[in-house]
Write an enzyme that holds these catalytic residues in place. Structure first.
Site, PDB file in Angstrom:
ATOM      1  N   ARG A  88       0.816  -1.098   0.038  1.00 36.50           N
ATOM      2  CA  ARG A  88      -0.127   0.057   0.196  1.00 36.50           C
ATOM      3  C   ARG A  88       0.808   1.399   0.111  1.00 36.50           C
ATOM      4  O   ARG A  88       0.254   2.462   0.031  1.00 36.50           O
ATOM      5  CB  ARG A  88      -0.647   0.035   1.181  1.00 36.50           C
ATOM      6  CG  ARG A  88      -2.265  -0.462   1.089  1.00 36.50           C
ATOM      7  CD  ARG A  88      -2.979  -0.398   2.486  1.00 36.50           C
ATOM      8  NE  ARG A  88      -4.428  -0.358   2.523  1.00 36.50           N
ATOM      9  CZ  ARG A  88      -5.151  -1.418   2.428  1.00 36.50           C
ATOM     10  NH1 ARG A  88      -4.867  -2.261   2.175  1.00 36.50           N
ATOM     11  NH2 ARG A  88      -6.610  -0.946   2.550  1.00 36.50           N
ATOM     12  N   ARG A 161     -17.716  -4.544   9.308  1.00 39.60           N
ATOM     13  CA  ARG A 161     -16.542  -4.071   9.909  1.00 39.60           C
ATOM     14  C   ARG A 161     -16.727  -2.575  10.720  1.00 39.60           C
ATOM     15  O   ARG A 161     -17.564  -1.692  10.170  1.00 39.60           O
ATOM     16  CB  ARG A 161     -15.519  -4.140   8.600  1.00 39.60           C
ATOM     17  CG  ARG A 161     -14.806  -5.109   8.243  1.00 39.60           C
ATOM     18  CD  ARG A 161     -14.089  -5.105   6.971  1.00 39.60           C
ATOM     19  NE  ARG A 161     -13.270  -3.972   6.740  1.00 39.60           N
ATOM     20  CZ  ARG A 161     -12.673  -3.571   5.889  1.00 39.60           C
ATOM     21  NH1 ARG A 161     -12.382  -4.814   4.828  1.00 39.60           N
ATOM     22  NH2 ARG A 161     -11.941  -2.683   5.754  1.00 39.60           N
ATOM     23  N   ARG A 172     -10.019   6.301   3.996  1.00 44.30           N
ATOM     24  CA  ARG A 172      -9.236   5.376   3.515  1.00 44.30           C
ATOM     25  C   ARG A 172      -8.992   5.647   1.934  1.00 44.30           C
ATOM     26  O   ARG A 172      -8.046   5.344   1.410  1.00 44.30           O
ATOM     27  CB  ARG A 172     -10.102   3.874   3.556  1.00 44.30           C
ATOM     28  CG  ARG A 172      -9.745   3.477   5.065  1.00 44.30           C
ATOM     29  CD  ARG A 172     -10.944   2.556   5.521  1.00 44.30           C
ATOM     30  NE  ARG A 172     -11.348   1.312   4.734  1.00 44.30           N
ATOM     31  CZ  ARG A 172     -12.490   0.771   4.787  1.00 44.30           C
ATOM     32  NH1 ARG A 172     -13.457   1.079   5.504  1.00 44.30           N
ATOM     33  NH2 ARG A 172     -12.605  -0.537   3.821  1.00 44.30           N
TER      34      ARG A 172
HETATM   35  P1  ADP Z   1      -9.890  -1.687   2.205  1.00 46.07           P
HETATM   36  O1  ADP Z   1      -8.988  -2.088   1.408  1.00 46.07           O
HETATM   37  O2  ADP Z   1     -11.348  -2.136   2.173  1.00 46.07           O
HETATM   38  O3  ADP Z   1      -9.562  -0.535   2.909  1.00 46.07           O
HETATM   39  P2  ADP Z   1      -8.456  -3.757   4.183  1.00 46.07           P
HETATM   40  O4  ADP Z   1      -9.098  -4.740   4.757  1.00 46.07           O
HETATM   41  O5  ADP Z   1      -7.507  -4.109   2.978  1.00 46.07           O
HETATM   42  O6  ADP Z   1      -9.457  -2.827   3.479  1.00 46.07           O
HETATM   43  O7  ADP Z   1      -7.647  -2.964   5.215  1.00 46.07           O
HETATM   44  C1  ADP Z   1      -8.407  -2.464   6.393  1.00 46.07           C
HETATM   45  C2  ADP Z   1      -7.369  -1.675   7.193  1.00 46.07           C
HETATM   46  O8  ADP Z   1      -6.152  -2.298   7.454  1.00 46.07           O
HETATM   47  C3  ADP Z   1      -6.956  -0.365   6.383  1.00 46.07           C
HETATM   48  O9  ADP Z   1      -7.692   0.665   6.435  1.00 46.07           O
HETATM   49  C4  ADP Z   1      -5.550   0.039   7.253  1.00 46.07           C
HETATM   50  O10 ADP Z   1      -5.655   0.556   8.450  1.00 46.07           O
HETATM   51  C5  ADP Z   1      -5.118  -1.314   7.403  1.00 46.07           C
HETATM   52  N1  ADP Z   1      -4.232  -1.975   6.512  1.00 46.07           N
HETATM   53  C6  ADP Z   1      -4.505  -3.147   5.813  1.00 46.07           C
HETATM   54  N2  ADP Z   1      -3.392  -3.642   5.017  1.00 46.07           N
HETATM   55  C7  ADP Z   1      -2.515  -2.642   5.278  1.00 46.07           C
HETATM   56  C8  ADP Z   1      -1.211  -2.309   4.493  1.00 46.07           C
HETATM   57  N3  ADP Z   1      -0.695  -3.277   3.706  1.00 46.07           N
HETATM   58  N4  ADP Z   1      -0.575  -1.089   5.022  1.00 46.07           N
HETATM   59  C9  ADP Z   1      -0.942  -0.272   5.953  1.00 46.07           C
HETATM   60  N5  ADP Z   1      -2.036  -0.741   6.613  1.00 46.07           N
HETATM   61  C10 ADP Z   1      -2.884  -1.678   6.466  1.00 46.07           C
END
Ligand code: ADP
Length: 215
Positions: A88, A161, A172
């Site tokens: 990310r 969630r 986000r």
């Molecule tokens: P979405 O893509 O629907 O926002 P995710 O389930 O992938 O949902 O992620 C939910 C939360 O988890 C993110 O908003 C972040 O806070 C955290 N998160 C997930 N993956 C990462 C990542 N690779 N780096 C930093 N934070 C992450």
């Protein structure tokens, strides 16, 4: 076959990843799921991540790189993985390159789900899943056939969630635009990036992804 699915929250990464798991026996590596599991279990990682996740921010690269690297070491990842929600940031993309080369693994495709952000808030704020089997539903687009009963496993428990509310979703999206979309050029030069219309219906999105994977 190892893939990255990229796209803003609600683009359909999780839906497509779990389909690929069912149909092709691949492994879904969702850092969001891993972090939610850590939060639920109350581990040190979970305690550090919870407030950031609730606010729609990004958990530190150090934490996320650590959990992903450990997960990649489990033998099932060798069957082919789908990264969903990782990398990310630029730092994560560089860390992933180092991890993969260190573990003798390679990326085959980076698939970007292209979506209209305005539609996403609506998609995300209505979604919920079966608490038992994880089947995904939506208040407006996909309710269980029998109200309150999961179509797949018959459970009557569902969950939403904590971060799927309108304010957190907007944050986000901002994080995606500022930090995640800019990593696409990192892969562009390697000729492995493909784009799929994430606003199409689920079966068409699936067919477009399959065409890329099978090409
Ligand atoms: P979405 O893509 O629907 O926002 P995710 O389930 O992938 O949902 O992620 C939910 C939360 O988890 C993110 O908003 C972040 O806070 C955290 N998160 C997930 N993956 C990462 C990542 N690779 N780096 C930093 N934070 C992450």
């Amino acid at each position: 076959m190892n893939l990255i699915l990229l796209g803003p929250p609600g683009a359909g990464k999780g839906t497509q990843a779990s389909r690929l798991v069912k149909e092709r026996g691949m492994v879904q590596l969702s850092t969001g799921d891993m972090l939610r599991a850590a939060v639920a279990a109350g581990t040190p990682v979970g305690l550090a991540a919870k407030a950031v996740m609730d606010a729609g921010g990004l958990v530190s690269d150090e934490i996320v790189n650590g959990i992903l690297s450990e997960r990649l070491d489990q033998p099932d990842a060798r069957a082919g993985f789908i990264l969903d929600g990782y990398p990310r940031t630029d730092v994560q993309a560089d860390a992933l390159d180092a991890m993969l080369s260190g573990k003798g693994l390679a990326l085959d495709h980076v698939i970007e789900l292209v979506v209209d952000e305005d539609a996403l808030v609506d998609r995300i704020t209505g979604r919920f899943t079966c608490a038992k089997c994880g089947e995904g539903y939506h208040d407006r687009y996909k309710l269980p056939a029998v109200a309150g009963v999961c179509d797949v496993c018959g459970s009557s428990e569902f969950k939403r969630r904590a971060d799927d509310n309108a304010d957190t979703v907007r944050q986000r999206m901002l994080e995606y635009r500022a930090k995640t979309a800019p990593i696409i050029p990192h892969y562009e030069g390697r000729g492995i990036v493909s784009r799929v219309d994430g606003m199409a219906n689920m079966d068409d999105v699936a067919a477009a992804i399959d065409a890329i994977v099978d090409a």
